[in-house]
Structures are given as structure tokens and as C-alpha cells.
Scaffold this motif. Sequence first.
Motif, mmCIF file in Angstrom:
data_model
loop_
_atom_site.group_PDB
_atom_site.id
_atom_site.type_symbol
_atom_site.label_atom_id
_atom_site.label_comp_id
_atom_site.label_asym_id
_atom_site.label_seq_id
_atom_site.Cartn_x
_atom_site.Cartn_y
_atom_site.Cartn_z
ATOM 1 N N PRO A 186 -8.416 -15.686 2.361
ATOM 2 C CA PRO A 186 -7.480 -14.932 3.197
ATOM 3 C C PRO A 186 -8.034 -14.782 4.617
ATOM 4 C CG PRO A 186 -8.432 -13.542 1.453
ATOM 5 C CD PRO A 186 -9.016 -14.895 1.303
ATOM 6 N N ALA A 187 -7.127 -14.670 5.586
ATOM 7 C CA ALA A 187 -7.539 -14.423 6.969
ATOM 8 C C ALA A 187 -8.427 -13.181 7.015
ATOM 9 C CB ALA A 187 -6.307 -14.227 7.853
ATOM 10 N N ARG A 188 -9.259 -13.086 8.016
ATOM 11 C CA ARG A 188 -10.200 -11.954 8.120
ATOM 12 C C ARG A 188 -9.486 -10.612 8.167
ATOM 13 N NH1 ARG A 188 -15.080 -13.096 7.269
ATOM 14 N NH2 ARG A 188 -15.850 -15.108 7.929
ATOM 15 N N ARG A 189 -8.348 -10.564 8.815
ATOM 16 C CA ARG A 189 -7.592 -9.311 8.932
ATOM 17 C C ARG A 189 -6.148 -9.530 8.484
ATOM 18 N NH1 ARG A 189 -10.457 -5.523 11.788
ATOM 19 N NH2 ARG A 189 -12.030 -6.312 13.211
ATOM 20 N N ALA A 190 -5.628 -8.518 7.860
ATOM 21 C CA ALA A 190 -4.225 -8.562 7.438
ATOM 22 C C ALA A 190 -3.330 -8.231 8.619
ATOM 23 C CB ALA A 190 -3.979 -7.552 6.326
ATOM 24 N N VAL A 191 -2.130 -8.744 8.571
ATOM 25 C CA VAL A 191 -1.078 -8.309 9.479
ATOM 26 C C VAL A 191 -0.437 -7.121 8.772
ATOM 27 C CG1 VAL A 191 1.069 -8.932 10.630
ATOM 28 C CG2 VAL A 191 -0.738 -10.656 10.323
ATOM 29 N N VAL A 192 -0.546 -5.946 9.372
ATOM 30 C CA VAL A 192 -0.066 -4.717 8.748
ATOM 31 C C VAL A 192 1.350 -4.435 9.228
ATOM 32 C CG1 VAL A 192 -0.493 -2.259 8.403
ATOM 33 C CG2 VAL A 192 -2.426 -3.848 8.599
ATOM 34 N N ASN A 193 2.289 -4.435 8.288
ATOM 35 C CA ASN A 193 3.702 -4.211 8.577
ATOM 36 C C ASN A 193 4.132 -2.878 7.986
ATOM 37 O OD1 ASN A 193 4.754 -7.108 9.453
ATOM 38 N ND2 ASN A 193 3.342 -7.406 7.735
ATOM 39 N N ASP A 194 4.875 -2.080 8.751
ATOM 40 C CA ASP A 194 5.463 -0.861 8.201
ATOM 41 C C ASP A 194 6.516 -1.254 7.180
ATOM 42 O OD1 ASP A 194 3.939 0.872 9.753
ATOM 43 O OD2 ASP A 194 5.399 0.846 11.390
ATOM 44 N N SER A 195 6.563 -0.515 6.089
ATOM 45 C CA SER A 195 7.568 -0.770 5.067
ATOM 46 C C SER A 195 8.921 -0.267 5.551
ATOM 47 C CB SER A 195 7.181 -0.055 3.770
ATOM 48 O OG SER A 195 8.163 -0.243 2.786
ATOM 49 N N THR A 216 0.868 -1.183 0.000
ATOM 50 C CA THR A 216 0.000 0.000 0.000
ATOM 51 C C THR A 216 0.899 1.226 0.000
ATOM 52 O OG1 THR A 216 -0.194 -0.003 2.400
ATOM 53 C CG2 THR A 216 -1.879 -1.204 1.175
ATOM 54 N N LYS A 217 0.953 1.892 -1.143
ATOM 55 C CA LYS A 217 1.898 2.993 -1.351
ATOM 56 C C LYS A 217 1.664 4.150 -0.382
ATOM 57 C CE LYS A 217 0.647 2.961 -5.589
ATOM 58 N NZ LYS A 217 0.354 2.966 -7.006
ATOM 59 N N SER A 218 0.457 4.692 -0.349
ATOM 60 C CA SER A 218 0.218 5.886 0.473
ATOM 61 C C SER A 218 0.239 5.588 1.967
ATOM 62 C CB SER A 218 -1.102 6.547 0.086
ATOM 63 O OG SER A 218 -2.178 5.656 0.312
ATOM 64 N N ALA A 219 -0.132 4.378 2.358
ATOM 65 C CA ALA A 219 -0.098 4.003 3.781
ATOM 66 C C ALA A 219 1.305 3.567 4.198
ATOM 67 C CB ALA A 219 -1.105 2.889 4.058
ATOM 68 N N ASN A 220 2.180 3.336 3.216
ATOM 69 C CA ASN A 220 3.560 2.923 3.457
ATOM 70 C C ASN A 220 3.636 1.627 4.259
ATOM 71 O OD1 ASN A 220 6.147 3.818 2.622
ATOM 72 N ND2 ASN A 220 6.663 4.153 4.758
ATOM 73 N N THR A 221 2.782 0.674 3.875
ATOM 74 C CA THR A 221 2.723 -0.612 4.578
ATOM 75 C C THR A 221 2.796 -1.772 3.594
ATOM 76 O OG1 THR A 221 0.301 -0.686 4.517
ATOM 77 C CG2 THR A 221 1.319 0.296 6.485
ATOM 78 N N VAL A 222 3.130 -2.926 4.151
ATOM 79 C CA VAL A 222 3.064 -4.187 3.427
ATOM 80 C C VAL A 222 2.116 -5.060 4.245
ATOM 81 C CG1 VAL A 222 4.333 -6.167 2.526
ATOM 82 C CG2 VAL A 222 5.429 -3.913 2.589
ATOM 83 N N GLU A 223 0.956 -5.360 3.681
ATOM 84 C CA GLU A 223 -0.068 -6.123 4.391
ATOM 85 C C GLU A 223 0.025 -7.593 3.992
ATOM 86 O OE1 GLU A 223 -3.937 -4.344 4.294
ATOM 87 O OE2 GLU A 223 -3.120 -2.340 4.624
ATOM 88 N N VAL A 224 -0.024 -8.460 4.989
ATOM 89 C CA VAL A 224 0.086 -9.899 4.762
ATOM 90 C C VAL A 224 -1.181 -10.573 5.280
ATOM 91 C CG1 VAL A 224 1.410 -11.995 5.206
ATOM 92 C CG2 VAL A 224 2.602 -9.793 4.974
#
Length: 148
Positions: A76-85, A59-67
Motif C-alpha cells: 500500500p502507498a505510504r499514506r492513505a487518502v482520507v475521505n470524509d464519509s 473507520t467508524k469513530s473517525a467517520n472516514t473512508v481511507e484509500v
Amino acid sequence: MNAGGAGSVQGFRITAKGLEPLRDARRSLGLDNEKVPLFSSSPGQVAFTPGGRELVVTTKSANTVEVFPMTRDGRPARRAVVNDSAGAVPFAITFDKAGRMLVAEAKESTVSTYKVRVDGTLEVVQNARGCRTLRLRLRHPRRRARPA
């Protein structure tokens, strides 16, 4: 992948008739986009890890990599694990032969390398911050380029 509004990913099954959406397999990316977002605020790329057990979205504007860990039934799991890039503006994803994820970052034209853990968190293997850009000097069309 749908980039508009909150953004989302949707699971599908391949059948003889084509793609069929999996019931209860749409997952939000939690973005804050217009209905038709600007390129810079839309998700960059979606990809499965080499083993197919995780779905990764930049996610470019959020600056994250969601897994999104994948369930046994292919959803996919109900919620992503949101990682900072590790770098700014994560965009493209690829995997090397060892299964490490390489993410191209658009802001400074860098690449960071990660190990995707089973729980969806990312381990930074190599961070591009502070690295110099490799410049090549071409000598002759038939000779290899060498570092400058």
C-alpha cells in the motif's frame, strides 16, 4: 487489519508455507484507540477494489473512508487518502458489478455509493442522507414482497 492503538493494515504474500508479511508494508490508520479498542472505535472493514489497485478501510469513530493506492510491488502507498464519509459511522464495504463501492453506515442504517478514483479520492454517486427507508409488506409466503 489491526484495530488497537493507531490501527494498521499489513501486506502479506501467499507462499507454499503460508502467509509471509511483506517487508515495509505496514501502514498506520492514524486512529486513537486503546490497546484493545471498543467495537465502536475500531475500523469497520478492509477490502480491495475490484481491480485490486486500491485498499479501502472504513473507520467508524473517525467517520472516514481511507484509500491506500497499491504500488506495483503489492504494497500500500505510504499514506492513505482520507475521505470524509457521506454518511455517519461507515462500516461494511462491498462493490457492485459496475465497480462502484457501497458503504453501509451504522448510525442510521443507510448506504452511500461511491466511485473510487485513481488518486484515492471518492466521488459520491448516491448519498443516503434524506432518503427514506424502504419498508416491505409481506403478503403471502409464495408471493413476492412489494414496497409499502
